[in-house]
Design a protein around this motif. Structure first.
Motif, mmCIF file in Angstrom:
data_model
loop_
_atom_site.group_PDB
_atom_site.id
_atom_site.type_symbol
_atom_site.label_atom_id
_atom_site.label_comp_id
_atom_site.label_asym_id
_atom_site.label_seq_id
_atom_site.Cartn_x
_atom_site.Cartn_y
_atom_site.Cartn_z
ATOM 1 N N PRO A 102 -28.862 7.533 0.304
ATOM 2 C CA PRO A 102 -28.116 8.745 0.684
ATOM 3 C C PRO A 102 -27.488 8.587 2.070
ATOM 4 C CG PRO A 102 -30.446 9.095 1.041
ATOM 5 C CD PRO A 102 -30.333 7.739 0.401
ATOM 6 N N PHE A 103 -26.575 9.486 2.381
ATOM 7 C CA PHE A 103 -25.914 9.478 3.680
ATOM 8 C C PHE A 103 -26.633 10.399 4.678
ATOM 9 C CE2 PHE A 103 -22.945 7.403 1.142
ATOM 10 C CZ PHE A 103 -21.943 6.830 1.914
ATOM 11 N N GLY A 104 -27.681 11.075 4.221
ATOM 12 C CA GLY A 104 -28.457 11.946 5.113
ATOM 13 C C GLY A 104 -29.584 12.620 4.343
ATOM 14 N N ILE B 64 -23.899 16.129 8.465
ATOM 15 C CA ILE B 64 -22.648 16.150 7.707
ATOM 16 C C ILE B 64 -21.602 15.263 8.367
ATOM 17 C CG2 ILE B 64 -20.702 17.591 7.006
ATOM 18 C CD1 ILE B 64 -22.725 19.851 6.511
ATOM 19 N N GLU B 65 -21.443 15.400 9.694
ATOM 20 C CA GLU B 65 -20.428 14.626 10.406
ATOM 21 C C GLU B 65 -20.733 13.130 10.357
ATOM 22 O OE1 GLU B 65 -17.559 15.620 11.614
ATOM 23 O OE2 GLU B 65 -18.013 17.625 10.822
ATOM 24 N N MET B 66 -22.013 12.795 10.504
ATOM 25 C CA MET B 66 -22.392 11.380 10.421
ATOM 26 C C MET B 66 -22.107 10.830 9.020
ATOM 27 S SD MET B 66 -23.492 10.320 13.357
ATOM 28 C CE MET B 66 -24.454 8.862 12.934
ATOM 29 N N ALA B 67 -22.404 11.650 7.997
ATOM 30 C CA ALA B 67 -22.166 11.211 6.623
ATOM 31 C C ALA B 67 -20.676 11.026 6.350
ATOM 32 C CB ALA B 67 -22.764 12.213 5.647
ATOM 33 N N LEU B 68 -19.863 11.993 6.841
ATOM 34 C CA LEU B 68 -18.417 11.888 6.642
ATOM 35 C C LEU B 68 -17.846 10.666 7.357
ATOM 36 C CD1 LEU B 68 -17.391 15.652 6.981
ATOM 37 C CD2 LEU B 68 -17.358 14.269 4.889
ATOM 38 N N SER B 69 -18.349 10.410 8.551
ATOM 39 C CA SER B 69 -17.875 9.239 9.311
ATOM 40 C C SER B 69 -18.234 7.936 8.602
ATOM 41 C CB SER B 69 -18.472 9.257 10.716
ATOM 42 O OG SER B 69 -18.084 8.097 11.434
ATOM 43 N N LYS B 70 -19.486 7.897 8.130
ATOM 44 C CA LYS B 70 -19.914 6.703 7.424
ATOM 45 C C LYS B 70 -19.126 6.514 6.129
ATOM 46 C CE LYS B 70 -23.985 4.597 5.280
ATOM 47 N NZ LYS B 70 -25.409 4.782 4.922
ATOM 48 N N GLU C 174 -16.777 3.373 5.101
ATOM 49 C CA GLU C 174 -16.953 2.624 3.874
ATOM 50 C C GLU C 174 -15.698 2.638 3.015
ATOM 51 O OE1 GLU C 174 -20.364 3.696 1.644
ATOM 52 O OE2 GLU C 174 -21.793 2.970 3.157
ATOM 53 N N ALA C 175 -14.975 3.764 3.026
ATOM 54 C CA ALA C 175 -13.729 3.836 2.263
ATOM 55 C C ALA C 175 -12.704 2.839 2.807
ATOM 56 C CB ALA C 175 -13.174 5.257 2.291
ATOM 57 N N LEU C 176 -12.631 2.760 4.157
ATOM 58 C CA LEU C 176 -11.714 1.790 4.764
ATOM 59 C C LEU C 176 -12.115 0.361 4.408
ATOM 60 C CD1 LEU C 176 -11.179 3.341 8.323
ATOM 61 C CD2 LEU C 176 -9.589 3.353 6.390
ATOM 62 N N LEU C 177 -13.430 0.113 4.403
ATOM 63 C CA LEU C 177 -13.904 -1.224 4.048
ATOM 64 C C LEU C 177 -13.577 -1.559 2.592
ATOM 65 C CD1 LEU C 177 -17.381 -1.330 5.834
ATOM 66 C CD2 LEU C 177 -15.345 -2.663 6.406
#
Length: 329
Positions: free
Chosen positions: A97-99, A114-120, A124-127
């Motif tokens: 999970p992201f959090g 939430i912000e950490m999950a969105l950033s991650k 990952e989307a960019l990667l």
């Protein structure tokens, strides 16, 4: 503004979470009560993030829904649950999970998760995007490389064939030079030998004329004369081989030609091969070189003998044949 989907089967709790998210400035894409509804809604609305309770009503719990959401749609999941026991945490961890936020929660804690999950998720989307571009480039370059390899292989094959052809031509040239040298030698020797035969023939004719046909040795001398004629024929074959003897075209009866050549052919082929003559009595005449015809028959007979290493029967047949256009082709 990021959109969030809430998956919570307790209506009052779901309403509270929704209000808090709005106060933090987030958009609520949907609120659903089961894992099955979460998957169906996510396929249509594609939220940026899902807040997922673990213990849900229905056949699918939160961990299974979270795993499928990320595997199918790459939607990040933050667990928002009251359960923190070891077994539940281990099941949650398996879904990466992201959090993981424990109820009751502080708004600052939830917003940070939430912000950490969105950033991650954005990273990952960019990667993934970069990886897709890289894979596309690798695929294109691989195809180009394969095409180049195929082209190079064709060039190598062409060069190999050219080299093989050149080697073959060189060998043919050497063989031709050898044959030319042998032909010159054979021609010179045969010419001198034929001159000697001419002298023998001249003296023999004079002796036979003086003795007359009724002399006791005349028959022996006639045999010698025929032997000289056969020897002269052999020298003509050698001269033809050396390209120093012109072709002597005459009207020939092949039946007679084969009959005269029959005994010599038998000695040439050996005792293991039986020669059978099958000659058409109404055979037409041909215009050809007698020595060449003897050579043709000899070559065919020798080839036939070589095809019968244990001996056999060789049939020499003459027939009249009308050759039409189809047969000529």
């Amino acid at each position: 503004m990021p959109s969030i989907m809430v998956v919570e089967d307790e209506g009052i709790v779901a309403h509270d979470i929704q209000n808090r998210l709005k106060s933090m400035g987030y958009s609520i894409s949907a609120v659903v009560a089961s894992g099955e509804d979460a998957l169906e809604t996510a396929s249509r609305k594609r939220p940026d993030l899902v807040l997922m309770d673990i213990m849900l009503k229905g056949k699918m719990d939160g961990t299974e829904a979270a795993e499928q959401l990320y595997r199918q749609y790459h939607i990040p999941v933050v667990y928002l649950t009251a359960h923190a026991d070891s077994a539940t945490v281990q099941r949650a961890k398996a879904t990466q999970p992201f959090g993981y936020v424990i109820k009751p929660f502080e708004e600052r804690e939830l917003q940070t998760s939430i912000e950490m999950a969105l950033s991650k998720a954005h990273t990952e989307a960019l990667l993934r995007q970069a990886n897709d571009v890289l894979e596309a480039r690798v695929k294109t370059r691989t195809a180009e490389l394969q095409e180049t390899i195929v082209h190079l292989q064709k060039e190598i094959d062409i060069r190999k064939r050219a080299e093989a052809s050149l080697i073959e031509r060189d060998e043919q040239l050497r063989q031709a030079q050898k044959m030319e040298a042998i032909g010159r030698l054979a021609g010179g020797v045969t010419h001198d030998f034929n001159n000697q035969l001419g002298i023998i023939k001249g003296y023999l004719d004079m002796a036979m004329d003086r003795l007359g046909q009724h002399h006791p040795v005349y028959a022996y001398m006639a045999n010698i004369d025929r032997a000289v004629e056969r020897a002269s024929g052999l020298t003509r074959q050698l001269l033809l081989f050396s390209s120093r003897q012109p072709v002597d075209l005459r009207v020939l009866n092949l039946n007679r030609q084969i009959g005269e050549f029959y005994k010599l052919l038998g000695r040439l082929l050996g005792e293991d091969v039986t020669i059978v003559l099958d000659r058409d009595q109404n055979l037409w005449t041909v215009r050809a070189d007698a020595v060449n015809m003897d050579q043709v028959i000899t070559n065919l007979a020798v080839n036939a003998r070589d095809a019968m290493p244990n001996g056999g029967v060789l049939t020499i047949q003459t027939r009249n044949l009308m050759v039409g256009e189809a047969e000529a082709q």
